[in-house]
Design an enzyme around this catalytic site. Structure first.
Site, PDB file in Angstrom:
ATOM      1  N   HIS A   1      63.990 101.599 149.082  1.00 30.78           N
ATOM      2  CA  HIS A   1      63.896 103.057 148.995  1.00 30.78           C
ATOM      3  C   HIS A   1      62.513 103.515 148.525  1.00 30.78           C
ATOM      4  O   HIS A   1      62.028 104.559 148.954  1.00 30.78           O
ATOM      5  CB  HIS A   1      64.995 103.609 148.090  1.00 30.78           C
ATOM      6  CG  HIS A   1      66.352 103.496 148.692  1.00 30.78           C
ATOM      7  ND1 HIS A   1      67.399 102.859 148.071  1.00 30.78           N
ATOM      8  CD2 HIS A   1      66.839 103.907 149.888  1.00 30.78           C
ATOM      9  CE1 HIS A   1      68.465 102.911 148.847  1.00 30.78           C
ATOM     10  NE2 HIS A   1      68.147 103.529 149.960  1.00 30.78           N
TER      11      HIS A   1
ATOM     12  N   HIS B   1      66.631 100.498 156.932  1.00 28.14           N
ATOM     13  CA  HIS B   1      67.734  99.600 156.580  1.00 28.14           C
ATOM     14  C   HIS B   1      69.052 100.163 157.093  1.00 28.14           C
ATOM     15  O   HIS B   1      69.152 101.323 157.475  1.00 28.14           O
ATOM     16  CB  HIS B   1      67.784  99.340 155.071  1.00 28.14           C
ATOM     17  CG  HIS B   1      67.922 100.583 154.243  1.00 28.14           C
ATOM     18  ND1 HIS B   1      66.859 101.405 153.934  1.00 28.14           N
ATOM     19  CD2 HIS B   1      68.999 101.156 153.660  1.00 28.14           C
ATOM     20  CE1 HIS B   1      67.273 102.416 153.195  1.00 28.14           C
ATOM     21  NE2 HIS B   1      68.577 102.301 153.020  1.00 28.14           N
TER      22      HIS B   1
ATOM     23  N   CYS C   1      79.830 106.777 151.436  1.00 30.99           N
ATOM     24  CA  CYS C   1      78.664 106.235 152.128  1.00 30.99           C
ATOM     25  C   CYS C   1      78.002 105.171 151.264  1.00 30.99           C
ATOM     26  O   CYS C   1      78.112 105.195 150.046  1.00 30.99           O
ATOM     27  CB  CYS C   1      77.679 107.335 152.489  1.00 30.99           C
ATOM     28  SG  CYS C   1      77.174 108.370 151.112  1.00 30.99           S
TER      29      CYS C   1
ATOM     30  N   HIS D   1      75.661 101.051 151.779  1.00 37.01           N
ATOM     31  CA  HIS D   1      74.957 100.059 152.579  1.00 37.01           C
ATOM     32  C   HIS D   1      75.790  98.776 152.641  1.00 37.01           C
ATOM     33  O   HIS D   1      76.333  98.361 151.614  1.00 37.01           O
ATOM     34  CB  HIS D   1      73.617  99.704 151.929  1.00 37.01           C
ATOM     35  CG  HIS D   1      72.786 100.878 151.558  1.00 37.01           C
ATOM     36  ND1 HIS D   1      72.841 101.465 150.313  1.00 37.01           N
ATOM     37  CD2 HIS D   1      71.891 101.592 152.268  1.00 37.01           C
ATOM     38  CE1 HIS D   1      71.995 102.480 150.284  1.00 37.01           C
ATOM     39  NE2 HIS D   1      71.411 102.586 151.448  1.00 37.01           N
TER      40      HIS D   1
ATOM     41  N   TYR E   1      67.644 108.280 160.514  1.00 32.52           N
ATOM     42  CA  TYR E   1      66.964 109.400 159.849  1.00 32.52           C
ATOM     43  C   TYR E   1      66.067 108.886 158.740  1.00 32.52           C
ATOM     44  O   TYR E   1      66.204 107.747 158.273  1.00 32.52           O
ATOM     45  CB  TYR E   1      67.976 110.417 159.294  1.00 32.52           C
ATOM     46  CG  TYR E   1      68.665 109.978 158.021  1.00 32.52           C
ATOM     47  CD1 TYR E   1      68.233 110.456 156.786  1.00 32.52           C
ATOM     48  CD2 TYR E   1      69.723 109.085 158.042  1.00 32.52           C
ATOM     49  CE1 TYR E   1      68.845 110.053 155.615  1.00 32.52           C
ATOM     50  CE2 TYR E   1      70.343 108.687 156.880  1.00 32.52           C
ATOM     51  CZ  TYR E   1      69.897 109.170 155.665  1.00 32.52           C
ATOM     52  OH  TYR E   1      70.504 108.763 154.504  1.00 32.52           O
TER      53      TYR E   1
ATOM     54  N   GLU F   1      65.082 107.649 151.864  1.00 34.25           N
ATOM     55  CA  GLU F   1      66.154 107.040 152.648  1.00 34.25           C
ATOM     56  C   GLU F   1      65.647 106.954 154.079  1.00 34.25           C
ATOM     57  O   GLU F   1      65.311 107.981 154.679  1.00 34.25           O
ATOM     58  CB  GLU F   1      67.434 107.884 152.609  1.00 34.25           C
ATOM     59  CG  GLU F   1      68.233 107.734 151.342  1.00 34.25           C
ATOM     60  CD  GLU F   1      69.005 106.430 151.241  1.00 34.25           C
ATOM     61  OE1 GLU F   1      68.675 105.436 151.942  1.00 34.25           O
ATOM     62  OE2 GLU F   1      69.941 106.387 150.430  1.00 34.25           O
TER      63      GLU F   1
ATOM     64  N   GLU G   1      67.208 105.189 157.237  1.00 35.04           N
ATOM     65  CA  GLU G   1      68.421 104.443 157.551  1.00 35.04           C
ATOM     66  C   GLU G   1      68.831 104.537 159.009  1.00 35.04           C
ATOM     67  O   GLU G   1      68.658 105.570 159.648  1.00 35.04           O
ATOM     68  CB  GLU G   1      69.586 104.962 156.712  1.00 35.04           C
ATOM     69  CG  GLU G   1      69.379 104.787 155.226  1.00 35.04           C
ATOM     70  CD  GLU G   1      70.564 105.245 154.392  1.00 35.04           C
ATOM     71  OE1 GLU G   1      70.710 104.707 153.280  1.00 35.04           O
ATOM     72  OE2 GLU G   1      71.327 106.123 154.835  1.00 35.04           O
TER      73      GLU G   1
ATOM     74  N   TRP H   1      71.937 113.447 155.096  1.00 36.06           N
ATOM     75  CA  TRP H   1      72.639 112.704 156.157  1.00 36.06           C
ATOM     76  C   TRP H   1      73.924 113.404 156.588  1.00 36.06           C
ATOM     77  O   TRP H   1      74.286 113.368 157.748  1.00 36.06           O
ATOM     78  CB  TRP H   1      72.902 111.256 155.757  1.00 36.06           C
ATOM     79  CG  TRP H   1      73.744 111.089 154.534  1.00 36.06           C
ATOM     80  CD1 TRP H   1      75.104 110.946 154.477  1.00 36.06           C
ATOM     81  CD2 TRP H   1      73.293 111.046 153.182  1.00 36.06           C
ATOM     82  NE1 TRP H   1      75.522 110.837 153.174  1.00 36.06           N
ATOM     83  CE2 TRP H   1      74.424 110.882 152.351  1.00 36.06           C
ATOM     84  CE3 TRP H   1      72.024 111.107 152.577  1.00 36.06           C
ATOM     85  CZ2 TRP H   1      74.344 110.794 150.970  1.00 36.06           C
ATOM     86  CZ3 TRP H   1      71.949 111.021 151.197  1.00 36.06           C
ATOM     87  CH2 TRP H   1      73.094 110.869 150.411  1.00 36.06           C
TER      88      TRP H   1
END
Length: 177
Positions: A24, A30, A65, A67, A100, A110, A112, A157
């Protein structure tokens, strides 16, 4: 415990792993996921992020949300985090992916490839206060009105994914009574 994210290229092909906060800080692309759970009344379960979160604290967002961890598939991670954040799990399916990049005031970014999952459940959350400040159910129409008036109350997001989730929900999920 240090958390690691899966680094990917623009095609979502794995290129390595990196400690989450470092990824980050360095704006590394990622893999991530976002879960949107509706009840049978057609309301979306929204989560308000915990005030202690390292970015976007207190903002409203989708149900869950996070990872996936190295070696973990995105769908397995989505189910794991639903249990960890919201205290329940349910059937869901991956419906689209988007990429984004968003910079935050605290010098974190971010960047991602976000896999979006949608499901239906009538279960009440048992929230994890380290992750979730609050929750509520709201109709698509009410969310749309609120986002038009106060977009800053929602995560980046969520605002990006919302239109496509709404379209999917209206077209694909079982008819509601």
């Amino acid at each position: 415990m240090e958390e690691y994210v899966i680094l990917v290229d623009a095609s979502d092909m794995e290129t390595g792993i990196m400690e989450k906060m470092q990824a980050h800080r360095e704006a590394k692309l990622h893999r991530a996921f976002s879960v949107f759970i509706f009840n049978t009344e057609g309301q979306l379960l929204l989560q308000q992020r915990a005030l202690s979160k390292y970015h976007s604290p207190g903002l409203w967002t989708n149900t869950c949300c996070s990872h996936p961890r190295p070696g973990e598939t995105t769908d397995v991670a989505a189910h794991r985090r639903m249990r960890e954040e919201m205290g329940f799990d349910c059937e869901m399916e991956e419906v689209f992916t988007f990429t984004y990049k968003a910079e935050f005031d605290n010098n974190l970014t971010e960047h991602e490839v976000d896999h979006v999952f949608v499901g239906t459940a009538d279960l009440l959350p048992v929230i994890n206060p380290e992750e979730v400040e609050s929750y509520r159910y709201a109709t698509i129409e009410d969310i749309r009105k609120e986002m038009n008036l106060n977009p800053e109350l929602f995560t980046v997001w969520f605002r990006i994914a919302f239109d496509r989730v709404e379209e999917y929900y209206r077209q694909k999920l079982p008819a509601r009574n």
